[in-house]
Scaffold this active site. Sequence first.
Site, PDB file in Angstrom:
ATOM      1  N   ALA A 192       1.125  -1.490  -0.213  1.00 13.74           N
ATOM      2  CA  ALA A 192       0.003  -0.158   0.049  1.00 13.74           C
ATOM      3  C   ALA A 192       0.553   1.073   0.103  1.00 13.74           C
ATOM      4  O   ALA A 192       1.691   1.242   0.692  1.00 13.74           O
ATOM      5  CB  ALA A 192      -0.806   0.219   1.599  1.00 13.74           C
ATOM      6  N   GLY A 248       1.221  -4.949   0.840  1.00 14.12           N
ATOM      7  CA  GLY A 248      -0.353  -5.400  -0.048  1.00 14.12           C
ATOM      8  C   GLY A 248      -0.057  -5.687  -0.992  1.00 14.12           C
ATOM      9  O   GLY A 248      -1.026  -6.165  -1.480  1.00 14.12           O
ATOM     10  N   GLU A 269      -0.522  -9.374  -0.806  1.00 17.90           N
ATOM     11  CA  GLU A 269      -1.790  -9.180  -0.212  1.00 17.90           C
ATOM     12  C   GLU A 269      -2.731  -9.540  -1.478  1.00 17.90           C
ATOM     13  O   GLU A 269      -3.551 -10.124  -1.528  1.00 17.90           O
ATOM     14  CB  GLU A 269      -2.567  -8.343   0.723  1.00 17.90           C
ATOM     15  CG  GLU A 269      -1.506  -8.760   2.090  1.00 17.90           C
ATOM     16  CD  GLU A 269      -1.643  -7.771   3.179  1.00 17.90           C
ATOM     17  OE1 GLU A 269      -1.324  -6.523   2.717  1.00 17.90           O
ATOM     18  OE2 GLU A 269      -2.200  -8.108   4.154  1.00 17.90           O
ATOM     19  N   GLU A 319       5.633  -5.241   7.015  1.00 18.68           N
ATOM     20  CA  GLU A 319       4.491  -3.980   7.595  1.00 18.68           C
ATOM     21  C   GLU A 319       4.764  -3.550   9.487  1.00 18.68           C
ATOM     22  O   GLU A 319       4.759  -2.147   9.555  1.00 18.68           O
ATOM     23  CB  GLU A 319       3.154  -4.038   7.530  1.00 18.68           C
ATOM     24  CG  GLU A 319       2.070  -4.020   6.455  1.00 18.68           C
ATOM     25  CD  GLU A 319       1.993  -5.554   6.112  1.00 18.68           C
ATOM     26  OE1 GLU A 319       3.165  -6.624   6.210  1.00 18.68           O
ATOM     27  OE2 GLU A 319       1.233  -5.630   4.788  1.00 18.68           O
TER      28      GLU A 319
HETATM   29  N1  CAA Z   1       5.152   2.935  -1.121  1.00 18.05           N
HETATM   30  C1  CAA Z   1       5.633   4.149  -1.451  1.00 18.05           C
HETATM   31  N2  CAA Z   1       6.680   5.156  -2.086  1.00 18.05           N
HETATM   32  C2  CAA Z   1       7.076   3.530  -2.127  1.00 18.05           C
HETATM   33  C3  CAA Z   1       6.360   2.506  -1.755  1.00 18.05           C
HETATM   34  C4  CAA Z   1       5.500   1.963  -0.911  1.00 18.05           C
HETATM   35  N3  CAA Z   1       4.948   0.721  -0.253  1.00 18.05           N
HETATM   36  N4  CAA Z   1       7.053   0.944  -2.323  1.00 18.05           N
HETATM   37  C5  CAA Z   1       8.653   2.134  -2.626  1.00 18.05           C
HETATM   38  N5  CAA Z   1       8.314   3.500  -2.590  1.00 18.05           N
HETATM   39  C6  CAA Z   1       8.897   4.203  -3.100  1.00 18.05           C
HETATM   40  C7  CAA Z   1      10.026   4.978  -2.777  1.00 18.05           C
HETATM   41  O1  CAA Z   1       9.684   5.726  -1.763  1.00 18.05           O
HETATM   42  C8  CAA Z   1      11.421   5.661  -3.789  1.00 18.05           C
HETATM   43  O2  CAA Z   1      10.742   6.716  -3.819  1.00 18.05           O
HETATM   44  P1  CAA Z   1      11.502   8.092  -3.965  1.00 18.05           P
HETATM   45  O3  CAA Z   1      12.513   7.577  -5.553  1.00 18.05           O
HETATM   46  O4  CAA Z   1      10.666   8.842  -4.180  1.00 18.05           O
HETATM   47  O5  CAA Z   1      11.855   8.005  -3.301  1.00 18.05           O
HETATM   48  C9  CAA Z   1      10.858   4.649  -4.811  1.00 18.05           C
HETATM   49  O6  CAA Z   1       9.491   3.712  -4.970  1.00 18.05           O
HETATM   50  C10 CAA Z   1      11.764   3.953  -4.862  1.00 18.05           C
HETATM   51  O7  CAA Z   1      12.407   2.608  -3.770  1.00 18.05           O
HETATM   52  P2  CAA Z   1      13.571   2.633  -3.260  1.00 18.05           P
HETATM   53  O8  CAA Z   1      13.811   3.550  -3.243  1.00 18.05           O
HETATM   54  O9  CAA Z   1      13.705   2.336  -1.899  1.00 18.05           O
HETATM   55  O10 CAA Z   1      13.201   1.245  -4.085  1.00 18.05           O
HETATM   56  P3  CAA Z   1      14.889   0.467  -3.292  1.00 18.05           P
HETATM   57  O11 CAA Z   1      14.928  -0.952  -4.802  1.00 18.05           O
HETATM   58  O12 CAA Z   1      16.171   0.862  -2.461  1.00 18.05           O
HETATM   59  O13 CAA Z   1      14.185  -0.269  -2.466  1.00 18.05           O
HETATM   60  C11 CAA Z   1      12.032  -1.898  -1.435  1.00 18.05           C
HETATM   61  C12 CAA Z   1      13.157  -1.396  -2.630  1.00 18.05           C
HETATM   62  C13 CAA Z   1      12.778  -3.133  -0.677  1.00 18.05           C
HETATM   63  C14 CAA Z   1      10.510  -2.664  -2.418  1.00 18.05           C
HETATM   64  C15 CAA Z   1      11.324  -0.436  -0.606  1.00 18.05           C
HETATM   65  O14 CAA Z   1      11.319   0.435  -1.368  1.00 18.05           O
HETATM   66  C16 CAA Z   1      10.280  -0.790   0.199  1.00 18.05           C
HETATM   67  O15 CAA Z   1      11.070  -1.973   1.577  1.00 18.05           O
HETATM   68  N6  CAA Z   1       9.140  -0.149   0.530  1.00 18.05           N
HETATM   69  C17 CAA Z   1       7.876  -0.481   1.633  1.00 18.05           C
HETATM   70  C18 CAA Z   1       7.998  -2.041   1.303  1.00 18.05           C
HETATM   71  C19 CAA Z   1       6.916  -1.929   2.443  1.00 18.05           C
HETATM   72  O16 CAA Z   1       6.641  -1.894   3.490  1.00 18.05           O
HETATM   73  N7  CAA Z   1       5.515  -2.592   1.988  1.00 18.05           N
HETATM   74  C20 CAA Z   1       4.141  -2.476   2.635  1.00 18.05           C
HETATM   75  C21 CAA Z   1       3.769  -1.112   3.525  1.00 18.05           C
HETATM   76  S1  CAA Z   1       2.144  -1.093   3.842  1.00 18.05           S
HETATM   77  C22 CAA Z   1       0.977  -2.076   3.605  1.00 18.05           C
HETATM   78  O17 CAA Z   1       1.106  -2.770   2.782  1.00 18.05           O
HETATM   79  C23 CAA Z   1      -0.457  -2.515   4.699  1.00 18.05           C
HETATM   80  C24 CAA Z   1      -1.491  -3.123   4.173  1.00 18.05           C
HETATM   81  O18 CAA Z   1      -1.359  -4.537   4.449  1.00 18.05           O
HETATM   82  C25 CAA Z   1      -2.245  -2.801   2.863  1.00 18.05           C
END
Ligand code: CAA
Length: 257
Positions: free
Chosen positions: A64, A108, A111, A131
């Site tokens: 998400a 998400g 999921e 998360e």
């Molecule tokens: N939401 C918003 N933006 C996201 C995102 C997310 N879930 N995941 C990645 N992005 C964005 C980053 O912020 C970044 O944006 P900027 O270039 O503007 O800074 C861009 O995507 C590229 O990401 P990274 O620079 O972080 O890329 P990376 O290769 O170093 O890492 C990754 C990739 C491991 C996927 C890392 O981005 C990450 O850990 N993302 C978050 C994963 C996460 O925590 N997901 C769970 C979300 S909560 C949820 O989903 C709740 C639910 O159950 C419904």
Amino acid sequence: MTQVVLVETHGKVGLIRINRPEAMNALNNDVVDGIGAAINTFEADENIGCIVITGNEKAFAAGADIGFMKDFDYMHAYKTDFITRNWERIKTTRKPVIAAVAGFALGGGCEMAMMCDMIFAADTAKFGQPEIRLGTMPGAGGTQRLPRAVGKAKAMDLCLSARMMDAAEAEKAGLVARLYPADQLLDETLKAAATIAGFSLPVIMMIKESVNRAYESSLNEGLLFERRVFHSAFALEDQKEGMAAFVEKRKASFRNR
Ligand code: CAA
């Protein structure tokens, strides 16, 4: 404005591509509403027999959208029925949905893939429920569908440790139905979807509904449900055609009735 969801048809297969490459395909309302709208279109189209949802080579979806939801308070989440309002359209469609996953399927994103009927993965796929790192928990079915797919031990491990599971582990654990080299994932998934869509649509829907019953009922109730649906399949013209074609050693021509 970039279209965050791209929709294509490939013969009898509806393809939905999540298209926010700049944000690792993070799922905001525009994306999830777009997926729902595409499913509505495919559901209403008698010619479509199977739906594929995919992302790009780096991410199916990295969860998400964190920026979108970071300032939500309880009342907003509750009143807008966050997740339930639009995400669950994937689960209610009667046509089969295949998630074609390359790269990250996290939170998400994992999921959403699990809401689909099957996951086909590229060897680059990584699944996880991270998360907990954000001070929250899975909210789109991760704590429920993951244990059903991979068992309690691995589900507990993934949700509590935030570690990622690679494609090989996911396939071995039962989360992934088929595993392909990344450059073949979409073609192979579309081929498999076309095979499914070539069968009789009412039978496709009956089978999906019956397999899903296995999650919701005791074995005896599930068997009874299956038996009733199986009996009803004898009312189909496609059943007469399918069995006649076998006996006459020719290819069946289904008419979806
Ligand atoms: N939401 C918003 N933006 C996201 C995102 C997310 N879930 N995941 C990645 N992005 C964005 C980053 O912020 C970044 O944006 P900027 O270039 O503007 O800074 C861009 O995507 C590229 O990401 P990274 O620079 O972080 O890329 P990376 O290769 O170093 O890492 C990754 C990739 C491991 C996927 C890392 O981005 C990450 O850990 N993302 C978050 C994963 C996460 O925590 N997901 C769970 C979300 S909560 C949820 O989903 C709740 C639910 O159950 C419904």
